[in-house]
Structures are given as C-alpha cells and as structure tokens.
Design a protein around this motif. Sequence first.
Motif, PDB file in Angstrom:
ATOM      1  N   ILE A   1       4.915  29.626 -10.524  1.00 19.26           N
ATOM      2  CA  ILE A   1       6.148  29.999  -9.822  1.00 19.26           C
ATOM      3  C   ILE A   1       6.860  31.124 -10.574  1.00 19.26           C
ATOM      4  O   ILE A   1       7.455  32.008  -9.946  1.00 19.26           O
TER       5      ILE A   1
ATOM      6  N   MET B   1      11.229  28.272  -4.975  1.00 22.43           N
ATOM      7  CA  MET B   1      10.340  27.125  -5.168  1.00 22.43           C
ATOM      8  C   MET B   1      10.209  26.304  -3.885  1.00 22.43           C
ATOM      9  O   MET B   1       9.126  25.802  -3.565  1.00 22.43           O
ATOM     10  N   LEU B   2      11.303  26.190  -3.133  1.00 26.58           N
ATOM     11  CA  LEU B   2      11.220  25.453  -1.869  1.00 26.58           C
ATOM     12  C   LEU B   2      10.257  26.143  -0.906  1.00 26.58           C
ATOM     13  O   LEU B   2       9.413  25.489  -0.273  1.00 26.58           O
ATOM     14  N   LEU B   3      10.344  27.465  -0.824  1.00 18.91           N
ATOM     15  CA  LEU B   3       9.454  28.191   0.097  1.00 18.91           C
ATOM     16  C   LEU B   3       7.994  28.054  -0.337  1.00 18.91           C
ATOM     17  O   LEU B   3       7.105  27.807   0.481  1.00 18.91           O
ATOM     18  N   VAL B   4       7.748  28.195  -1.631  1.00 21.22           N
ATOM     19  CA  VAL B   4       6.376  28.048  -2.135  1.00 21.22           C
ATOM     20  C   VAL B   4       5.871  26.631  -1.904  1.00 21.22           C
ATOM     21  O   VAL B   4       4.718  26.425  -1.494  1.00 21.22           O
ATOM     22  N   ASP B   5       6.724  25.639  -2.137  1.00 21.14           N
ATOM     23  CA  ASP B   5       6.268  24.251  -1.981  1.00 21.14           C
ATOM     24  C   ASP B   5       5.971  23.919  -0.523  1.00 21.14           C
ATOM     25  O   ASP B   5       5.013  23.193  -0.229  1.00 21.14           O
ATOM     26  N   LEU B   6       6.777  24.434   0.399  1.00 27.83           N
ATOM     27  CA  LEU B   6       6.490  24.219   1.821  1.00 27.83           C
ATOM     28  C   LEU B   6       5.121  24.801   2.166  1.00 27.83           C
ATOM     29  O   LEU B   6       4.285  24.127   2.789  1.00 27.83           O
ATOM     30  N   LEU B   7       4.878  26.032   1.758  1.00 33.74           N
ATOM     31  CA  LEU B   7       3.637  26.710   2.151  1.00 33.74           C
ATOM     32  C   LEU B   7       2.425  26.163   1.401  1.00 33.74           C
ATOM     33  O   LEU B   7       1.433  25.750   2.010  1.00 33.74           O
ATOM     34  N   ALA B   8       2.500  26.178   0.083  1.00 33.64           N
ATOM     35  CA  ALA B   8       1.345  25.711  -0.696  1.00 33.64           C
ATOM     36  C   ALA B   8       1.128  24.217  -0.471  1.00 33.64           C
ATOM     37  O   ALA B   8      -0.019  23.748  -0.399  1.00 33.64           O
ATOM     38  N   GLY B   9       2.221  23.472  -0.326  1.00 33.95           N
ATOM     39  CA  GLY B   9       2.103  22.040  -0.068  1.00 33.95           C
ATOM     40  C   GLY B   9       1.371  21.766   1.237  1.00 33.95           C
ATOM     41  O   GLY B   9       0.547  20.849   1.324  1.00 33.95           O
TER      42      GLY B   9
END
Lengths: 198, 198
Positions: free
Chosen positions: B133, B156-164
Amino acid sequence: MSEERHDGTRRSGGPRKAPEIFDATLDLLAEKGYEGLTVEGVAQRSGVNKTTIYRWWPSKGALLGAALTGARRLDVELPDTGSLQGDLEALLRTVVTLLTTPPGSDVAVSALGAVTHSPELAGHVRDFFADRIDRERPVFDRAVARGELAADADPMLLVDLLAGAAWLRVVLRQLPVEKDFVSRAVSTVLNGASITRR
Amino acid sequence: MSEERHDGTRRSGGPRKAPEIFDATLDLLAEKGYEGLTVEGVAQRSGVNKTTIYRWWPSKGALLGAALTGARRLDVELPDTGSLQGDLEALLRTVVTLLTTPPGSDVAVSALGAVTHSPELAGHVRDFFADRIDRERPVFDRAVARGELAADADPMLLVDLLAGAAWLRVVLRQLPVEKDFVSRAVSTVLNGASITRR
C-alpha cells in the motif's frame, strides 16, 4: 422440517444431533486446524457415535463441508432494512463480525488455510460461498424493485467488493476494522469514490 | 544499489544471490507448503551455502518474509496511465494475474494458508501488504492532484475493495474471473453501483 426416519435420523440434513456435530466439527477445526480434525474427535466432543457420523458423512472433508453450510453459528439472517445501503451494511457487518469474533473467526481463517491443503475441502468452501450468494439474492432483487439498482447489476461483484475488503483487511493485512469501515465501504460501492463521476 | 561488503555480501537487502534465494524460497513454498519449506531445501535449489542464508535470515519464516517483499516476481510496476480508472485497472489486473497464473498463484495461496499456521509468517504477510500500500500511494496522490479523488479519500479502502474482490473470487469462490471483471470492479468503486446516487 425434515422427516424422521425409522432409524432415528432425518431424511435430509443429517442425524438428529447434526447441530451438535457441526459445532464440534467447527470447534475442532478452530482449535487444531484441518490436520488435527478427526471424525473420532468430533464423535467424542459431540457425544455422537462415530459410526452414526460416518453413516452420513464418509470423510472428515465431507463432514466439514456439511458443517460449513449447515452450522447455525455461520448462519446469516438476511437483512431487510428497506434500503440497499442498510441491507449491505448489515450483510458486511455480519462478515466483519464473523472474521473478528472468536470462535467464528478462528473457523473462518482455519477453513481458508485448509483450502490450500485439501482439494476436497476447497470444494466445500466453494459450495459454502455459492450457497451464501444464493441466499443473498433477495437483497438485490428488492433493491432492483425499489429502483435503487439497475436490473442488470451484478450482485456477486458487489458482494465480492464488500466481503473481499473485509477478508483482506482482517485476514491478510491483519489490521483492525475501523468503526466506520462498513458504512464507508458500502457508500463507496453504491455512490462511487470519484469526484468526477462519468 | 547496495554496497558490496568485503565478505561478498551487500550491506542491505541480502547476499549477492538474493534473487535466486528468494525465487527458490517461493518455489518451494508453492510446491511443498510452509511445512515443507526448509532453509536446507532453499540452499540446495539456489546453489547458495546454507550458512550464508542463515547469516542473513535466522529462520525460514524470516527468509520467507524477505522473499515476499523482495522477490522480483511479486514486484509490481506502479502504473501511471493518466487516469485513476486506468491506474486502478492496471493494479487490479496485476493482482488477478498474480492470483491466477502459476507459479505466483501457488505462492500467494500457499502463503495465505500458511498465515494460519505460523504467527511469524503472519507478521511477514502483514509487512508485505503494508509495503504494497505504501508503494501504491502515488497512484492516489496523482488522482487527488488531477481532481479525480477527494483529498480525504481513503486509498486503503479502495485497494481493499478491489484487491479483496479478486482474492474472494479466485481463492475462496474458486471461480474464473470474467474478461470484464477488472473494468467493472473499478467502475463500480469509482462511479458507484446505485442508480439513485445521493
């Protein structure tokens, strides 16, 4: 309601003490991991005869698969708050609680870890998630009916964005979930993060 | 560029053959799981003396942690496409490729499984995601500078939504990633799924 058979078991869903068997299965998975999970151990903890368990589930993988979809503690009550934002927040809150509150959290993380060790268990985890999205569909059907969501919206994509964020944050990043994580995640997915929307 | 020391190793980042050692470490993890990973095995496969490896990394957990953040094959080139949509699509495409293309996919899933078995490895996985990140932040800083993203947006929220979503779809659901999964996921997170936007 499943029908009682003459041998005291039920026609579908497992023997009468299935809830106790499933709880014992998930407890042992959380405590000892997939390697340490045995039908003998489940029999001992649940007080159900080993042969009864084997009659229904021929292997520990089959038993764990049944426990994942059948256990009450992994059950999710479908929300109906009147809005898609409210329903998705309720669903995501359930996922966060499951991932952060023992013993459910130990089960979830152990089951995930075990996926890499057992192709049979991997199949049951797949079934668990397929079953879950099927149960969640009414949330999206109602949102379409209310005019909140396009009829061709993809429920699985929305669920994967939200639930995936929770898994990544909790299990992989191993970071605490902020108080407003759930509402911000749902708002982002429903309303978008961009300030220059197309 | 790290400086060569008189004993032939480098001041930081590990010995000269660190890339080979890291590759061997990830290969063995993918093939044999965390239990089957040994410093001896890594030494044998990489052709580096076991004592050299131990001089830099006192345990297999430490070695795997270094390999996760240091291996070239897990490295991500930071995209700079000129738009946030383009950059996020490029980042998410990298995650999907990593999770679906061997040998990286075996490594990713094995490392995840091992998290549940080893608190030490769990720490290294946490470091891997923290490092990732940090490297991704310029994508979001540039989007804020271009006026695409609010200055208080949460990367981090955007990355977690997508990568998650990618992790959930590939590793847990074990479903194929549709051709347009990446573009639809990014569009949803940036523009929102709701047709009654607030």
